[in-house]
Design an enzyme around this catalytic site. Structure first.
Site, PDB file in Angstrom:
ATOM      1  CG  ASP A 100     -11.598  -4.323  11.255  1.00 30.25           C
ATOM      2  OD1 ASP A 100     -11.523  -3.648  10.200  1.00 30.25           O
ATOM      3  OD2 ASP A 100     -11.372  -5.548  11.267  1.00 30.25           O
ATOM      4  CG  ASP A 103      -3.124  -2.996   6.367  1.00 29.27           C
ATOM      5  OD1 ASP A 103      -2.140  -2.402   6.808  1.00 29.27           O
ATOM      6  OD2 ASP A 103      -3.036  -4.145   5.874  1.00 29.27           O
ATOM      7  N   GLY A 105      -5.941   0.582   2.655  1.00 28.57           N
ATOM      8  CA  GLY A 105      -6.972   1.525   2.236  1.00 28.57           C
ATOM      9  C   GLY A 105      -7.854   0.964   1.121  1.00 28.57           C
ATOM     10  CB  THR A 107     -11.299  -2.608   2.882  1.00 25.85           C
ATOM     11  OG1 THR A 107     -10.434  -3.736   2.834  1.00 25.85           O
ATOM     12  CG2 THR A 107     -12.693  -3.047   3.293  1.00 25.85           C
ATOM     13  CE  LYS A 131      -2.151  -3.083  10.376  1.00 25.18           C
ATOM     14  NZ  LYS A 131      -1.570  -4.416  10.171  1.00 25.18           N
TER      15      LYS A 131
HETATM   16  P1  5GP Z   1      -7.142  -2.770   3.842  1.00 23.83           P
HETATM   17  O1  5GP Z   1      -8.104  -3.033   2.741  1.00 23.83           O
HETATM   18  O2  5GP Z   1      -7.172  -1.372   4.362  1.00 23.83           O
HETATM   19  O3  5GP Z   1      -5.739  -3.207   3.462  1.00 23.83           O
HETATM   20  O4  5GP Z   1      -7.476  -3.758   4.999  1.00 23.83           O
HETATM   21  C1  5GP Z   1      -8.578  -3.632   5.808  1.00 23.83           C
HETATM   22  C2  5GP Z   1      -8.933  -4.971   6.389  1.00 23.83           C
HETATM   23  O5  5GP Z   1      -7.793  -5.831   6.529  1.00 23.83           O
HETATM   24  C3  5GP Z   1      -9.467  -4.790   7.772  1.00 23.83           C
HETATM   25  O6  5GP Z   1     -10.857  -4.569   7.764  1.00 23.83           O
HETATM   26  C4  5GP Z   1      -9.063  -6.097   8.440  1.00 23.83           C
HETATM   27  O7  5GP Z   1     -10.041  -7.073   8.206  1.00 23.83           O
HETATM   28  C5  5GP Z   1      -7.789  -6.518   7.745  1.00 23.83           C
HETATM   29  N1  5GP Z   1      -6.584  -6.133   8.495  1.00 23.83           N
HETATM   30  C6  5GP Z   1      -5.653  -5.222   8.161  1.00 23.83           C
HETATM   31  N2  5GP Z   1      -4.696  -5.119   9.096  1.00 23.83           N
HETATM   32  C7  5GP Z   1      -5.025  -6.012  10.063  1.00 23.83           C
HETATM   33  C8  5GP Z   1      -4.428  -6.372  11.330  1.00 23.83           C
HETATM   34  O8  5GP Z   1      -3.392  -5.873  11.782  1.00 23.83           O
HETATM   35  N3  5GP Z   1      -5.093  -7.328  12.035  1.00 23.83           N
HETATM   36  C9  5GP Z   1      -6.237  -7.910  11.605  1.00 23.83           C
HETATM   37  N4  5GP Z   1      -6.784  -8.834  12.393  1.00 23.83           N
HETATM   38  N5  5GP Z   1      -6.833  -7.593  10.437  1.00 23.83           N
HETATM   39  C10 5GP Z   1      -6.220  -6.645   9.672  1.00 23.83           C
END
Ligand code: 5GP
Length: 179
Positions: A100, A103, A105, A107, A131
């Site tokens: 989806d 953010d 990175g 995940t 983002k």
């Molecule tokens: P990362 O591991 O890149 O920080 O985060 C990825 C996960 O964080 C995404 O798959 C999502 O579930 C959640 N996430 C990050 N930013 C947002 C946001 O703005 N809104 C929502 N609903 N989930 C987010």
């Protein structure tokens, strides 16, 4: 929790459908003649995934993986745990992971390590939203729908406390405390 009022969509349904068609076309060209497995990362990617695979003009196979990254307070857990794994072996296969939003990175980075250890023939990532400002780890996203500013967004599969996934567009949720 009190009901929240959303501002205007930052990405409308029309914009989203147009971009998804483009992504589908590009993916169809890139994987022409290949046996592609498209993997949706649950829960957030389910709406995007459903539209994206229907924009791909190839006989793809689909699978899902569920990972935990954010808790109920929308704070990053920092470490990604596989809650529900793929149903089949991906060794020797061309695999496209559909996320989806990217953010920090973390995940994608963690998923990449996990999935590469299973020896796919190729592994690429597609994300509806990016983002970039919040990146903690440099990750390559092969197909990006939209780059968005550093705001917490909901809708079209994305949640806040497991709600709002059914909004048919992407909206900013104000006053959400991200770390
Ligand atoms: P990362 O591991 O890149 O920080 O985060 C990825 C996960 O964080 C995404 O798959 C999502 O579930 C959640 N996430 C990050 N930013 C947002 C946001 O703005 N809104 C929502 N609903 N989930 C987010």
């Amino acid at each position: 929790m009190s009901e929240r009022i959303f501002g205007k969509p930052i990405i409308t349904q029309v914009e989203m459908q147009r971009r998804i068609k483009e992504l589908g076309r590009r993916i169809s060209i890139d994987y022409e003649g290949k046996d592609l497995l498209v993997v949706g990362v649950l829960k957030g990617a389910f709406a995007f995934f459903a539209d994206l695979i229907r924009a791909i003009r190839l006989p793809v196979r689909v699978d899902f993986i569920m990972v935990s990254s954010y808790g109920v307070k929308s704070k990053s857990a920092g470490r990604v745990k596989v809650i529900s794994d793929l149903t089949a072996d991906i060794a020797g296969q061309d695999v496209l992971i559909v996320e989806d939003i990217v953010d920090s990175g973390l995940t994608v980075n963690s998923l990449k390590k996990n999935l590469l250890s299973r020896r796919p023939k190729s592994l690429r990532f597609c994300a509806l939203l990016d983002k970039q400002e919040r990146r903690k780890i440099d990750v390559v996203i092969d197909y990006v729908g939209f780059k968005i500013p550093n705001k917490y967004v909901v809708g079209y599969g994305l949640d806040y406390q497991d709600k709002y996934r059914n909004l048919p567009y992407i909206a900013v949720l104000e006053n959400v405390d991200e770390e």
